[in-house]
Write a protein that holds these residues in place. Structure first.
Motif, PDB file in Angstrom:
ATOM      1  N   GLU A  54       5.075  -4.701  54.410  1.00 59.82           N
ATOM      2  CA  GLU A  54       4.694  -5.457  55.573  1.00 59.82           C
ATOM      3  C   GLU A  54       4.975  -6.700  55.844  1.00 59.82           C
ATOM      4  O   GLU A  54       4.977  -7.953  56.748  1.00 59.82           O
ATOM      5  CB  GLU A  54       3.759  -4.592  56.141  1.00 59.82           C
ATOM      6  N   THR A  55       4.307  -7.489  54.750  1.00 60.98           N
ATOM      7  CA  THR A  55       4.230  -9.480  55.013  1.00 60.98           C
ATOM      8  C   THR A  55       5.298  -9.556  54.218  1.00 60.98           C
ATOM      9  O   THR A  55       5.788 -10.571  54.271  1.00 60.98           O
ATOM     10  CB  THR A  55       2.838  -9.977  53.949  1.00 60.98           C
ATOM     11  N   GLY A  56       6.143  -8.960  53.088  1.00 61.61           N
ATOM     12  CA  GLY A  56       6.974 -10.082  52.291  1.00 61.61           C
ATOM     13  C   GLY A  56       6.271 -10.614  51.024  1.00 61.61           C
ATOM     14  O   GLY A  56       7.112 -10.806  50.730  1.00 61.61           O
ATOM     15  N   LEU A  57       4.625  -9.806  50.783  1.00 55.35           N
ATOM     16  CA  LEU A  57       4.233 -10.917  49.692  1.00 55.35           C
ATOM     17  C   LEU A  57       4.140  -9.924  48.290  1.00 55.35           C
ATOM     18  O   LEU A  57       4.016  -9.084  48.947  1.00 55.35           O
ATOM     19  CB  LEU A  57       2.955 -11.547  50.242  1.00 55.35           C
ATOM     20  N   ASP A  58       4.120 -10.496  47.159  1.00 60.92           N
ATOM     21  CA  ASP A  58       3.736  -9.872  46.141  1.00 60.92           C
ATOM     22  C   ASP A  58       1.840  -9.694  46.163  1.00 60.92           C
ATOM     23  O   ASP A  58       1.634 -10.692  46.132  1.00 60.92           O
ATOM     24  CB  ASP A  58       4.497 -10.225  45.042  1.00 60.92           C
ATOM     25  N   LEU A  59       1.258  -8.900  46.462  1.00 60.70           N
ATOM     26  CA  LEU A  59      -0.605  -8.711  45.917  1.00 60.70           C
ATOM     27  C   LEU A  59      -0.861  -8.166  44.639  1.00 60.70           C
ATOM     28  O   LEU A  59      -0.085  -7.128  44.689  1.00 60.70           O
ATOM     29  CB  LEU A  59      -0.506  -7.423  47.347  1.00 60.70           C
ATOM     30  N   VAL A  60      -1.607  -8.493  44.124  1.00 61.95           N
ATOM     31  CA  VAL A  60      -1.648  -8.704  42.257  1.00 61.95           C
ATOM     32  C   VAL A  60      -3.006  -8.849  42.926  1.00 61.95           C
ATOM     33  O   VAL A  60      -4.192  -9.653  42.859  1.00 61.95           O
ATOM     34  CB  VAL A  60      -1.257  -9.581  41.762  1.00 61.95           C
ATOM     35  N   ILE A  61      -3.816  -7.653  42.002  1.00 57.80           N
ATOM     36  CA  ILE A  61      -4.958  -7.720  41.466  1.00 57.80           C
ATOM     37  C   ILE A  61      -5.328  -7.767  40.462  1.00 57.80           C
ATOM     38  O   ILE A  61      -4.918  -6.914  39.556  1.00 57.80           O
ATOM     39  CB  ILE A  61      -6.415  -6.098  42.451  1.00 57.80           C
ATOM     40  N   LEU A  62      -6.268  -8.221  40.401  1.00 55.52           N
ATOM     41  CA  LEU A  62      -6.564  -8.457  38.648  1.00 55.52           C
ATOM     42  C   LEU A  62      -7.559  -8.730  37.842  1.00 55.52           C
ATOM     43  O   LEU A  62      -8.695  -9.198  38.295  1.00 55.52           O
ATOM     44  CB  LEU A  62      -5.731 -10.393  37.908  1.00 55.52           C
ATOM     45  N   THR A  63      -8.889  -7.595  36.887  1.00 58.03           N
ATOM     46  CA  THR A  63      -9.636  -7.579  36.288  1.00 58.03           C
ATOM     47  C   THR A  63      -9.662  -8.614  35.062  1.00 58.03           C
ATOM     48  O   THR A  63      -9.009  -7.084  33.961  1.00 58.03           O
ATOM     49  CB  THR A  63     -10.928  -7.088  37.180  1.00 58.03           C
ATOM     50  N   VAL A  64     -10.136  -9.184  34.274  1.00 58.75           N
ATOM     51  CA  VAL A  64     -10.104  -9.568  32.770  1.00 58.75           C
ATOM     52  C   VAL A  64     -11.888  -9.697  32.262  1.00 58.75           C
ATOM     53  O   VAL A  64     -12.893  -9.683  33.912  1.00 58.75           O
ATOM     54  CB  VAL A  64      -9.329 -10.242  32.887  1.00 58.75           C
ATOM     55  N   ASP A  65     -12.079  -9.377  31.521  1.00 61.77           N
ATOM     56  CA  ASP A  65     -13.634  -9.376  30.121  1.00 61.77           C
ATOM     57  C   ASP A  65     -13.402 -10.888  30.320  1.00 61.77           C
ATOM     58  O   ASP A  65     -14.476 -10.791  30.892  1.00 61.77           O
ATOM     59  CB  ASP A  65     -13.656  -9.074  29.005  1.00 61.77           C
ATOM     60  N   THR A  66     -12.645 -11.441  30.370  1.00 68.12           N
ATOM     61  CA  THR A  66     -12.912 -13.195  30.391  1.00 68.12           C
ATOM     62  C   THR A  66     -11.933 -13.536  29.903  1.00 68.12           C
ATOM     63  O   THR A  66     -11.072 -13.331  29.964  1.00 68.12           O
ATOM     64  CB  THR A  66     -13.709 -13.391  28.608  1.00 68.12           C
ATOM     65  N   ILE A  67     -11.983 -15.216  30.786  1.00 68.93           N
ATOM     66  CA  ILE A  67     -10.563 -16.194  31.263  1.00 68.93           C
ATOM     67  C   ILE A  67     -10.739 -17.308  29.675  1.00 68.93           C
ATOM     68  O   ILE A  67      -9.632 -17.784  29.662  1.00 68.93           O
ATOM     69  CB  ILE A  67     -10.463 -16.780  31.865  1.00 68.93           C
ATOM     70  N   GLY A  68     -11.556 -17.462  28.042  1.00 66.05           N
ATOM     71  CA  GLY A  68     -11.242 -17.376  27.850  1.00 66.05           C
ATOM     72  C   GLY A  68     -11.399 -19.561  28.252  1.00 66.05           C
ATOM     73  O   GLY A  68     -12.861 -19.266  28.783  1.00 66.05           O
ATOM     74  N   SER A  69     -10.912 -20.320  27.519  1.00 65.30           N
ATOM     75  CA  SER A  69     -11.182 -21.960  27.831  1.00 65.30           C
ATOM     76  C   SER A  69     -10.610 -21.662  28.764  1.00 65.30           C
ATOM     77  O   SER A  69     -10.201 -22.546  29.358  1.00 65.30           O
ATOM     78  CB  SER A  69     -10.805 -21.979  26.721  1.00 65.30           C
ATOM     79  N   TYR A  70      -9.328 -20.848  29.996  1.00 64.72           N
ATOM     80  CA  TYR A  70      -8.804 -21.425  31.041  1.00 64.72           C
ATOM     81  C   TYR A  70      -9.669 -21.230  32.518  1.00 64.72           C
ATOM     82  O   TYR A  70     -10.994 -20.682  32.606  1.00 64.72           O
ATOM     83  CB  TYR A  70      -7.741 -19.886  31.463  1.00 64.72           C
ATOM     84  N   THR A  71      -9.429 -22.069  33.085  1.00 62.56           N
ATOM     85  CA  THR A  71     -10.215 -22.273  34.371  1.00 62.56           C
ATOM     86  C   THR A  71      -9.513 -21.110  35.462  1.00 62.56           C
ATOM     87  O   THR A  71      -8.395 -20.728  35.013  1.00 62.56           O
ATOM     88  CB  THR A  71      -9.445 -23.591  35.144  1.00 62.56           C
ATOM     89  N   PRO A  72     -10.350 -20.868  36.100  1.00 64.55           N
ATOM     90  CA  PRO A  72     -10.297 -19.522  36.970  1.00 64.55           C
ATOM     91  C   PRO A  72      -8.882 -19.373  37.607  1.00 64.55           C
ATOM     92  O   PRO A  72      -7.887 -18.628  37.806  1.00 64.55           O
ATOM     93  CB  PRO A  72     -10.786 -19.662  38.275  1.00 64.55           C
ATOM     94  N   ARG A  73      -8.113 -20.685  38.058  1.00 64.42           N
ATOM     95  CA  ARG A  73      -6.535 -21.363  38.495  1.00 64.42           C
ATOM     96  C   ARG A  73      -5.829 -20.552  37.958  1.00 64.42           C
ATOM     97  O   ARG A  73      -4.729 -20.444  37.569  1.00 64.42           O
ATOM     98  CB  ARG A  73      -6.718 -22.814  39.015  1.00 64.42           C
ATOM     99  N   ASN A  74      -5.839 -21.550  36.986  1.00 62.28           N
ATOM    100  CA  ASN A  74      -5.022 -21.433  35.354  1.00 62.28           C
ATOM    101  C   ASN A  74      -4.951 -20.598  35.027  1.00 62.28           C
ATOM    102  O   ASN A  74      -3.308 -19.671  34.746  1.00 62.28           O
ATOM    103  CB  ASN A  74      -5.296 -22.623  34.667  1.00 62.28           C
ATOM    104  N   TYR A  75      -5.493 -19.249  34.799  1.00 57.06           N
ATOM    105  CA  TYR A  75      -5.860 -18.112  34.130  1.00 57.06           C
ATOM    106  C   TYR A  75      -4.614 -17.064  35.813  1.00 57.06           C
ATOM    107  O   TYR A  75      -3.718 -16.821  35.349  1.00 57.06           O
ATOM    108  CB  TYR A  75      -6.264 -17.315  34.491  1.00 57.06           C
ATOM    109  N   ALA A  76      -4.848 -17.462  36.894  1.00 57.96           N
ATOM    110  CA  ALA A  76      -4.354 -16.428  37.838  1.00 57.96           C
ATOM    111  C   ALA A  76      -2.769 -17.248  37.714  1.00 57.96           C
ATOM    112  O   ALA A  76      -1.847 -15.731  38.112  1.00 57.96           O
ATOM    113  CB  ALA A  76      -5.288 -16.773  39.297  1.00 57.96           C
TER     114      ALA A  76
END
Length: 146
Positions: A54-76
């Motif tokens: 409907e929107t033309g957007l890819d919608l992604v859901i991601l769950t992880v145990d840890t992102i390590g040394s990444y920031t949440p923004r950089n990991y996503a």
């Protein structure tokens, strides 16, 4: 002559498979932290694909145990970019160990969602995460995509 036949056969096989690859829809729900049942994942997949259509957007859901040394923004951002999603989309990422969640947008979603709207999406069903109701949380988030 034999080499030419082999070459043409290989080219034909590639041409047959290219259209299929072009229409392949990447998986929308990656529950790498194992927070939801297979049934819940499938229901979220179906909903994300519906809304995406409907929107033309890819919608992604991601769950992880840890992102390590990444920031949440950089990991996503990196996860979205490195997994073949379109130039227009949203990723909803939850990192369990860090107790962080993040919404990253690109393309039309970046220009179409203000920070205020993203904050509102994050606030929807906030208690679900602390209650362990991950499916309900992601379900309500998907329904809130404008």
């Amino acid at each position: 002559m034999k080499k030419r036949i082999i070459l043409y056969t290989l080219m034909l096989l590639l041409l047959i498979h290219l259209p299929l690859a072009a229409f392949a829809v990447p998986v929308c729900v990656h529950d790498n932290a194992g927070l939801m049942s297979e049934s819940e994942i499938q229901q979220l997949e179906t909903l994300a694909e519906e809304i995406s259509g409907e929107t033309g957007l890819d919608l992604v859901i991601l769950t992880v145990d840890t992102i390590g040394s990444y920031t949440p923004r950089n990991y996503a951002d990196d996860y979205y970019d490195m997994n073949g999603y379109s130039d227009n989309g949203i990723i909803f990422m939850l990192a369990m160990q860090e107790r962080e969640w993040y919404i990253s947008t690109c393309g039309d979603a970046f220009h179409g969602l203000s920070d205020k709207e993203i904050d509102a999406i994050l606030d929807i069903g906030l208690s679900y995460f602390s209650d362990g109701a991950y499916y309900e949380r992601f379900n309500s988030i998907l329904y809130s995509v404008p």
